[in-house]
Design a protein around this motif. Sequence first.
Motif, PDB file in Angstrom:
ATOM      1  N   GLN A 111     -17.340 -87.549 -87.677  1.00 15.79           N
ATOM      2  CA  GLN A 111     -17.472 -87.690 -86.279  1.00 15.79           C
ATOM      3  C   GLN A 111     -17.858 -86.096 -85.351  1.00 15.79           C
ATOM      4  OE1 GLN A 111     -17.408 -90.699 -85.438  1.00 15.79           O
ATOM      5  NE2 GLN A 111     -16.910 -91.010 -87.612  1.00 15.79           N
ATOM      6  N   PHE A 112     -17.965 -85.368 -86.102  1.00 14.00           N
ATOM      7  CA  PHE A 112     -18.390 -84.067 -85.587  1.00 14.00           C
ATOM      8  C   PHE A 112     -19.953 -83.581 -85.445  1.00 14.00           C
ATOM      9  CE2 PHE A 112     -14.107 -82.936 -86.893  1.00 14.00           C
ATOM     10  CZ  PHE A 112     -13.560 -82.284 -85.648  1.00 14.00           C
ATOM     11  N   ILE A 113     -20.478 -84.833 -86.358  1.00 11.87           N
ATOM     12  CA  ILE A 113     -22.006 -84.735 -86.172  1.00 11.87           C
ATOM     13  C   ILE A 113     -22.370 -85.981 -84.949  1.00 11.87           C
ATOM     14  CG2 ILE A 113     -24.154 -84.984 -87.292  1.00 11.87           C
ATOM     15  CD1 ILE A 113     -22.549 -84.694 -89.975  1.00 11.87           C
ATOM     16  N   GLN A 114     -22.820 -85.442 -83.989  1.00 13.69           N
ATOM     17  CA  GLN A 114     -23.147 -86.418 -82.904  1.00 13.69           C
ATOM     18  C   GLN A 114     -24.662 -86.380 -82.604  1.00 13.69           C
ATOM     19  OE1 GLN A 114     -21.393 -88.682 -81.036  1.00 13.69           O
ATOM     20  NE2 GLN A 114     -19.463 -87.857 -82.141  1.00 13.69           N
ATOM     21  N   ILE A 115     -25.079 -87.445 -82.290  1.00 11.57           N
ATOM     22  CA  ILE A 115     -26.541 -87.939 -82.233  1.00 11.57           C
ATOM     23  C   ILE A 115     -27.084 -87.285 -80.968  1.00 11.57           C
ATOM     24  CG2 ILE A 115     -26.718 -90.130 -83.806  1.00 11.57           C
ATOM     25  CD1 ILE A 115     -27.235 -91.544 -81.106  1.00 11.57           C
ATOM     26  N   ASP A 116     -28.258 -86.772 -80.989  1.00  8.62           N
ATOM     27  CA  ASP A 116     -28.722 -86.135 -79.639  1.00  8.62           C
ATOM     28  C   ASP A 116     -28.888 -87.314 -78.566  1.00  8.62           C
ATOM     29  OD1 ASP A 116     -29.856 -84.472 -77.743  1.00  8.62           O
ATOM     30  OD2 ASP A 116     -31.795 -84.084 -78.776  1.00  8.62           O
ATOM     31  N   LYS A 117     -28.089 -86.999 -77.482  1.00  9.16           N
ATOM     32  CA  LYS A 117     -28.154 -88.014 -76.315  1.00  9.16           C
ATOM     33  C   LYS A 117     -29.038 -87.273 -75.125  1.00  9.16           C
ATOM     34  CE  LYS A 117     -24.454 -90.836 -78.092  1.00  9.16           C
ATOM     35  NZ  LYS A 117     -23.572 -89.861 -78.666  1.00  9.16           N
ATOM     36  N   SER A 118     -29.170 -85.971 -75.213  1.00  6.61           N
ATOM     37  CA  SER A 118     -29.618 -85.328 -74.007  1.00  6.61           C
ATOM     38  C   SER A 118     -30.770 -85.732 -73.194  1.00  6.61           C
ATOM     39  CB  SER A 118     -30.010 -83.951 -74.456  1.00  6.61           C
ATOM     40  OG  SER A 118     -30.674 -83.751 -75.736  1.00  6.61           O
ATOM     41  N   PRO A 119     -30.590 -86.138 -71.977  1.00  5.19           N
ATOM     42  CA  PRO A 119     -31.549 -86.874 -71.165  1.00  5.19           C
ATOM     43  C   PRO A 119     -32.913 -86.033 -71.541  1.00  5.19           C
ATOM     44  CG  PRO A 119     -29.737 -85.596 -69.869  1.00  5.19           C
ATOM     45  CD  PRO A 119     -29.536 -85.284 -71.344  1.00  5.19           C
ATOM     46  N   ILE A 120     -34.020 -87.006 -71.403  1.00  5.67           N
ATOM     47  CA  ILE A 120     -35.321 -86.365 -71.393  1.00  5.67           C
ATOM     48  C   ILE A 120     -36.124 -86.834 -70.180  1.00  5.67           C
ATOM     49  CG2 ILE A 120     -37.465 -87.066 -72.445  1.00  5.67           C
ATOM     50  CD1 ILE A 120     -35.900 -88.246 -74.812  1.00  5.67           C
ATOM     51  N   PRO A 121     -36.721 -85.662 -69.574  1.00  9.63           N
ATOM     52  CA  PRO A 121     -37.099 -85.758 -68.174  1.00  9.63           C
ATOM     53  C   PRO A 121     -38.125 -86.504 -68.190  1.00  9.63           C
ATOM     54  CG  PRO A 121     -37.142 -83.357 -69.106  1.00  9.63           C
ATOM     55  CD  PRO A 121     -36.669 -84.090 -70.007  1.00  9.63           C
ATOM     56  N   ILE A 122     -38.119 -87.413 -67.081  1.00  6.91           N
ATOM     57  CA  ILE A 122     -39.096 -88.688 -66.766  1.00  6.91           C
ATOM     58  C   ILE A 122     -39.975 -88.394 -65.669  1.00  6.91           C
ATOM     59  CG2 ILE A 122     -39.386 -91.243 -66.216  1.00  6.91           C
ATOM     60  CD1 ILE A 122     -36.720 -91.331 -67.781  1.00  6.91           C
ATOM     61  N   GLU A 123     -41.396 -88.276 -65.944  1.00  2.96           N
ATOM     62  CA  GLU A 123     -42.348 -88.264 -64.978  1.00  2.96           C
ATOM     63  C   GLU A 123     -42.634 -89.591 -64.304  1.00  2.96           C
ATOM     64  OE1 GLU A 123     -44.164 -85.580 -62.972  1.00  2.96           O
ATOM     65  OE2 GLU A 123     -43.951 -84.785 -65.164  1.00  2.96           O
TER      66      GLU A 123
ATOM     67  N   LYS B 298     -29.639 -96.192 -72.705  1.00  7.61           N
ATOM     68  CA  LYS B 298     -28.320 -96.331 -72.298  1.00  7.61           C
ATOM     69  C   LYS B 298     -27.432 -96.105 -73.684  1.00  7.61           C
ATOM     70  CE  LYS B 298     -28.130 -98.133 -67.800  1.00  7.61           C
ATOM     71  NZ  LYS B 298     -29.558 -98.758 -67.816  1.00  7.61           N
ATOM     72  N   TYR B 299     -26.257 -95.399 -73.833  1.00  2.45           N
ATOM     73  CA  TYR B 299     -25.535 -95.199 -74.945  1.00  2.45           C
ATOM     74  C   TYR B 299     -24.381 -95.685 -74.960  1.00  2.45           C
ATOM     75  CZ  TYR B 299     -29.565 -92.053 -76.133  1.00  2.45           C
ATOM     76  OH  TYR B 299     -30.662 -91.300 -76.707  1.00  2.45           O
ATOM     77  N   PRO B 300     -24.023 -96.780 -75.465  1.00  2.00           N
ATOM     78  CA  PRO B 300     -22.613 -97.490 -75.389  1.00  2.00           C
ATOM     79  C   PRO B 300     -21.639 -96.714 -76.433  1.00  2.00           C
ATOM     80  CG  PRO B 300     -24.359 -98.908 -76.496  1.00  2.00           C
ATOM     81  CD  PRO B 300     -25.013 -97.823 -76.004  1.00  2.00           C
ATOM     82  N   TRP B 301     -20.344 -96.918 -76.151  1.00  5.43           N
ATOM     83  CA  TRP B 301     -19.365 -95.970 -76.893  1.00  5.43           C
ATOM     84  C   TRP B 301     -19.726 -96.188 -78.383  1.00  5.43           C
ATOM     85  CZ3 TRP B 301     -16.738 -98.432 -81.049  1.00  5.43           C
ATOM     86  CH2 TRP B 301     -16.621 -99.918 -80.859  1.00  5.43           C
ATOM     87  N   TYR B 302     -20.272 -97.214 -79.104  1.00  2.00           N
ATOM     88  CA  TYR B 302     -20.219 -97.089 -80.477  1.00  2.00           C
ATOM     89  C   TYR B 302     -21.307 -96.160 -80.864  1.00  2.00           C
ATOM     90  CZ  TYR B 302     -23.341-101.166 -78.929  1.00  2.00           C
ATOM     91  OH  TYR B 302     -24.000-101.880 -78.602  1.00  2.00           O
ATOM     92  N   THR B 303     -22.157 -95.589 -80.034  1.00  2.00           N
ATOM     93  CA  THR B 303     -23.246 -94.820 -80.447  1.00  2.00           C
ATOM     94  C   THR B 303     -22.624 -93.291 -80.478  1.00  2.00           C
ATOM     95  OG1 THR B 303     -23.994 -94.270 -78.195  1.00  2.00           O
ATOM     96  CG2 THR B 303     -25.160 -95.932 -79.126  1.00  2.00           C
ATOM     97  N   TYR B 304     -21.430 -93.289 -80.425  1.00  2.00           N
ATOM     98  CA  TYR B 304     -20.621 -92.069 -80.379  1.00  2.00           C
ATOM     99  C   TYR B 304     -19.655 -92.082 -81.758  1.00  2.00           C
ATOM    100  CZ  TYR B 304     -21.515 -90.932 -75.675  1.00  2.00           C
ATOM    101  OH  TYR B 304     -22.342 -90.488 -74.496  1.00  2.00           O
ATOM    102  N   VAL B 305     -19.875 -93.194 -82.420  1.00  2.00           N
ATOM    103  CA  VAL B 305     -19.059 -93.229 -83.761  1.00  2.00           C
ATOM    104  C   VAL B 305     -20.101 -93.164 -84.873  1.00  2.00           C
ATOM    105  CG1 VAL B 305     -17.568 -94.743 -84.822  1.00  2.00           C
ATOM    106  CG2 VAL B 305     -17.464 -94.678 -82.380  1.00  2.00           C
ATOM    107  N   ALA B 306     -19.898 -92.288 -85.974  1.00  2.00           N
ATOM    108  CA  ALA B 306     -20.777 -92.035 -87.033  1.00  2.00           C
ATOM    109  C   ALA B 306     -20.187 -92.967 -88.060  1.00  2.00           C
ATOM    110  CB  ALA B 306     -20.723 -90.382 -87.280  1.00  2.00           C
ATOM    111  N   PRO B 307     -20.814 -93.553 -89.045  1.00  2.00           N
ATOM    112  CA  PRO B 307     -22.236 -93.356 -89.172  1.00  2.00           C
ATOM    113  C   PRO B 307     -22.962 -94.448 -88.509  1.00  2.00           C
ATOM    114  CG  PRO B 307     -21.083 -94.662 -91.069  1.00  2.00           C
ATOM    115  CD  PRO B 307     -20.209 -94.274 -90.253  1.00  2.00           C
ATOM    116  N   VAL B 308     -22.545 -95.249 -87.719  1.00  2.00           N
ATOM    117  CA  VAL B 308     -23.105 -96.448 -86.679  1.00  2.00           C
ATOM    118  C   VAL B 308     -24.277 -95.620 -86.000  1.00  2.00           C
ATOM    119  CG1 VAL B 308     -22.992 -98.328 -85.218  1.00  2.00           C
ATOM    120  CG2 VAL B 308     -21.196 -98.087 -86.963  1.00  2.00           C
ATOM    121  N   SER B 309     -23.861 -94.577 -85.460  1.00  2.00           N
ATOM    122  CA  SER B 309     -24.572 -93.591 -84.585  1.00  2.00           C
ATOM    123  C   SER B 309     -26.070 -93.470 -85.238  1.00  2.00           C
ATOM    124  CB  SER B 309     -23.947 -92.594 -83.864  1.00  2.00           C
ATOM    125  OG  SER B 309     -23.367 -91.954 -85.119  1.00  2.00           O
ATOM    126  N   PHE B 310     -25.822 -93.229 -86.457  1.00  2.00           N
ATOM    127  CA  PHE B 310     -27.232 -92.484 -87.256  1.00  2.00           C
ATOM    128  C   PHE B 310     -28.115 -93.537 -87.183  1.00  2.00           C
ATOM    129  CE2 PHE B 310     -23.896 -89.672 -89.725  1.00  2.00           C
ATOM    130  CZ  PHE B 310     -23.726 -88.936 -88.739  1.00  2.00           C
TER     131      PHE B 310
END
Length: 145
Positions: A17-29, A61-73
């Motif tokens: 769970q300490f490994i989180q996928i990258d959800k940082s916003p990507i700028p949109i033109e 949009k990232y629902p809660w289960y995208t914060y749960v490894a290994p489902v998130s991977f």
Amino acid sequence: MKKRILYSILMILILLQFIQIDKSPIPIESSETFANQMNPPDEILAALKIACYDCHSNETKYPWYTYVAPVSFWIRGHIKNGRNALNFSTWNNLNEKDKKHALHECGEMIEDNHMPPKGYVRMHKKAHWNESLKNTIIKWFNKNS
Ligand code: HEC
């Protein structure tokens, strides 16, 4: 012995769970997006945002289960492959020929029930379109491709 194995599995799951996928916003033109370039009717754009944009745009949009490894991977893989195949946020990066091709593919994928993927629709009930909306969307893609 059995207890030990279970305990180890539990520890691994917790540590993962300490490994989180990258959800940082990507700028949109906004001028480069599908919405701006193609100007689809509001009803169609809204439907695509609900059923396609989580995997085919930078507006995921990232629902809660995208914060749960290994489902998130596993989900991260889908988003990466989806964006590589088609990204509505960077639509204008495509040349005219590729745009036409992408529009055609969208119509076809929807008509053949390949997109949105069944597993996705199961988790996102709103991504299930009624037949009339689905037909309107297919027609729009075909008209523009
Ligand atoms: C859960 C993620 C997900 C959603 C939601 C999703 N897609 Fe996809 N899509 C993918 C992935 C992954 C690929 C690339 C691999 C493949 O073809 O299965 C893809 C591929 C595609 C392609 C390219 C096919 C090709 O061979 O060039 C099109 C077009 C497409 N999707 C359209 C859509 C449309 C339209 C929607 C909404 C109605 C949608 N997708 C919803 C994940 C998704």
